[in-house]
Design an enzyme around this catalytic site. Structure first.
Site, mmCIF file in Angstrom:
data_model
loop_
_atom_site.group_PDB
_atom_site.id
_atom_site.type_symbol
_atom_site.label_atom_id
_atom_site.label_comp_id
_atom_site.label_asym_id
_atom_site.label_seq_id
_atom_site.Cartn_x
_atom_site.Cartn_y
_atom_site.Cartn_z
ATOM 1 N N LYS A 63 6.876 38.180 54.986
ATOM 2 C CA LYS A 63 5.656 37.379 54.922
ATOM 3 C C LYS A 63 5.967 35.944 54.516
ATOM 4 C CE LYS A 63 1.154 36.627 54.592
ATOM 5 N NZ LYS A 63 0.286 36.539 55.787
ATOM 6 N N HIS A 66 7.585 33.976 57.323
ATOM 7 C CA HIS A 66 6.581 33.577 58.314
ATOM 8 C C HIS A 66 5.790 32.366 57.825
ATOM 9 C CE1 HIS A 66 3.444 33.867 61.345
ATOM 10 N NE2 HIS A 66 2.536 33.895 60.366
ATOM 11 N N LEU A 67 5.381 32.386 56.564
ATOM 12 C CA LEU A 67 4.608 31.282 56.012
ATOM 13 C C LEU A 67 5.419 29.991 55.973
ATOM 14 C CD1 LEU A 67 2.804 33.103 53.062
ATOM 15 C CD2 LEU A 67 1.707 32.063 55.058
ATOM 16 N N CYS A 172 -7.465 18.941 45.339
ATOM 17 C CA CYS A 172 -6.916 18.096 46.397
ATOM 18 C C CYS A 172 -7.705 16.820 46.667
ATOM 19 C CB CYS A 172 -6.794 18.908 47.685
ATOM 20 S SG CYS A 172 -5.552 20.229 47.595
ATOM 21 N N PHE A 223 2.983 24.291 48.453
ATOM 22 C CA PHE A 223 2.695 23.276 47.440
ATOM 23 C C PHE A 223 3.954 22.691 46.803
ATOM 24 C CE2 PHE A 223 -1.341 25.480 47.734
ATOM 25 C CZ PHE A 223 -2.237 24.419 47.705
ATOM 26 N N GLY A 224 3.852 21.419 46.411
ATOM 27 C CA GLY A 224 4.945 20.726 45.751
ATOM 28 C C GLY A 224 4.434 19.916 44.578
ATOM 29 N N GLY A 316 -4.527 19.811 53.637
ATOM 30 C CA GLY A 316 -4.566 21.048 52.872
ATOM 31 C C GLY A 316 -3.602 22.062 53.452
ATOM 32 N N PRO A 318 -1.650 22.856 57.790
ATOM 33 C CA PRO A 318 -1.662 22.447 59.194
ATOM 34 C C PRO A 318 -2.897 22.897 59.954
ATOM 35 C CG PRO A 318 0.003 24.145 58.793
ATOM 36 C CD PRO A 318 -0.475 23.691 57.460
ATOM 37 N N ALA A 319 -3.510 24.020 59.561
ATOM 38 C CA ALA A 319 -4.696 24.510 60.270
ATOM 39 C C ALA A 319 -5.863 23.540 60.120
ATOM 40 C CB ALA A 319 -5.086 25.890 59.759
ATOM 41 N N ASN A 347 2.022 20.101 50.233
ATOM 42 C CA ASN A 347 0.716 19.737 49.693
ATOM 43 C C ASN A 347 0.896 19.478 48.195
ATOM 44 O OD1 ASN A 347 -1.866 19.719 48.548
ATOM 45 N ND2 ASN A 347 -2.658 21.294 49.920
#
Length: 394
Positions: A63, A66-67, A172, A223-224, A316, A318-319, A347
């Site tokens: 998983k 994939h992410l 954000c 996230f970073g 937030g 890519p989607a 992000n």
């Protein structure tokens, strides 16, 4: 581009070939950024992350792999490191009450990054630290009294009469909220110069993966950490080099959507849940929001098409960028700066919009007089809250 080199270049261009700032309108006079020393390559993330938290679950590994591909992130910077986990092994233990340890790490790191970003920004600005009249401090990553704004003021050597404002736990959209407040301060206090800082770390939300909390893996892949700083002021002096005018700000929330982005602080740190309908909610409302902003450009700017603008959109994920691009019928290059910031830094919550603005600034400088004059800055966060700016390139 280094701050000093950028300033020299703008001085060479000369005021005669740049757009003049509108009298009384707030402008961005300088920008800086800073990051922790630990660099995370997305290519190596899966093996290193699972090894450090001692997880050998293959389904979680698949998983996360994939992410890591779907987020489009290439590199990130994080306060959390191998050394941190060796010092605080309980952070990787499920169910451990570690809020005190997390705040011990985060409180110091957030101020240090804000300090480093501020030094870069002040050097870019070119004026004395004593000329800063207001400090705006934005973070969703620390919690204490007094707040990080006081510690940052002391480290920078600001006057003990500097006017301080803190904005906490906005997520954000916090960066643009801070910019909106800085605009109001600058325009209503003649001669003021506002230092706006944003600083974030994922330490509060770091948790070992759990199949019951799928969003934890999204956080690990997306996230970073980092910080940003800006100097905001109206009516620039001869020695200052403004690059963006803050023409109009707008905030709105979508009624009935409070649960779509949900964050809770507990003994284990902070945990988040995101509704799957978040991108849809943004797409359904973003066009009207953008039209309200563009309308404030005034009749003198003519009828602006959305593709006539430059764009700085908080990614937030890519989607959200892809959905916004489709909904607004934007050309692919319009969100390129947002995509590159996501790729380079992940992000980084409230900071990210300023990393994007820096890339937009550099692209507009390359275009010279052919660059777009008007643009939009957008960010979305808990509420669901929309925060937006109509900006003008100078």
């Amino acid at each position: 581009m280094l701050a000093s080199a950028r300033l020299e270049k703008r001085m060479e261009i000369g005021k005669s070939t740049r757009r003049a700032a509108t009298q009384g309108k707030a402008t961005v006079l300088a920008l800086g950024k800073a990051f922790p020393s630990n660099v995370v390559s997305q290519e190596n993330l899966v093996e290193e992350y699972l090894r450090e938290i001692k997880c050998d679950d293959l389904s979680i590994k698949d998983k996360l792999q994939h992410l890591c591909k779907t987020t489009t992130v290439k590199t990130r910077y994080t306060v959390m490191s191998r050394e941190t986990l060796h010092k605080y092994p309980e952070l990787a233990t499920e169910g451990s009450p570690t809020i005190n340890q997390r705040l011990e790490i985060a409180n110091e790191a957030v101020v240090q990054m804000a300090y480093e970003a501020s030094l870069v920004c002040i050097k870019d600005w070119g004026r004395a630290v004593e000329d800063i009249t207001h400090l705006l401090y934005v973070s969703s990553s620390e919690f204490r009294l007094p707040g990080g704004d006081l510690y940052l003021s002391a480290q920078l050597g600001l006057s003990n009469e500097v006017q301080r404002v803190m904005l906490y736990f906005l997520g954000c959209y916090g960066g643009l909220s801070g910019l909106r407040v800085a605009k109001d301060i600058a325009e209503n206090n003649p001669g003021s110069r506002v230092l706006l800082t944003t600083s974030e770390t994922t330490v509060l939300g770091f948790r070992p993966p759990n199949k019951a909390r799928p969003y934890d893996l999204v956080g690990a892949a997306l996230f970073g950490d980092g910080a940003a700083a800006l100097i905001i002021g109206a009516d620039p002096t001869e020695s200052e080099s403004p690059f963006m005018e803050l023409h109009y700000a707008l905030q709105q929330f979508l009624p009935g959507t409070q649960g779509v982005i949900d964050g809770r602080l507990s003994e284990e740190g902070i945990s988040f849940k995101l509704g799957r309908d978040l991108p849809q909610k943004i797409e359904e409302n973003v066009e009207e929001f953008c039209k309200k902003l563009v309308a404030k450009a005034g009749s003198g700017s003519g009828l602006l098409d959305l593709n006539d603008l430059f764009w700085a959109v908080h990614p937030g994920g890519p989607a959200i960028l892809s959905g916004l691009e489709t909904k607004l019928k934007l050309k692919p290059e319009k969100l390129e700066c947002s995509r590159r910031a996501l790729m380079d830094y992940g992000n980084v919550s409230s900071n990210t919009i300023f990393y994007i603005m820096e890339k937009v600034r550099d692209e507009l400088e390359k275009k010279g007089t052919e660059g777009e004059e008007w643009g939009l800055g957008l960010a979305f966060g808990p509420g669901i809250t929309f925060e937006g700016f109509l900006m003008r390139s100078l």
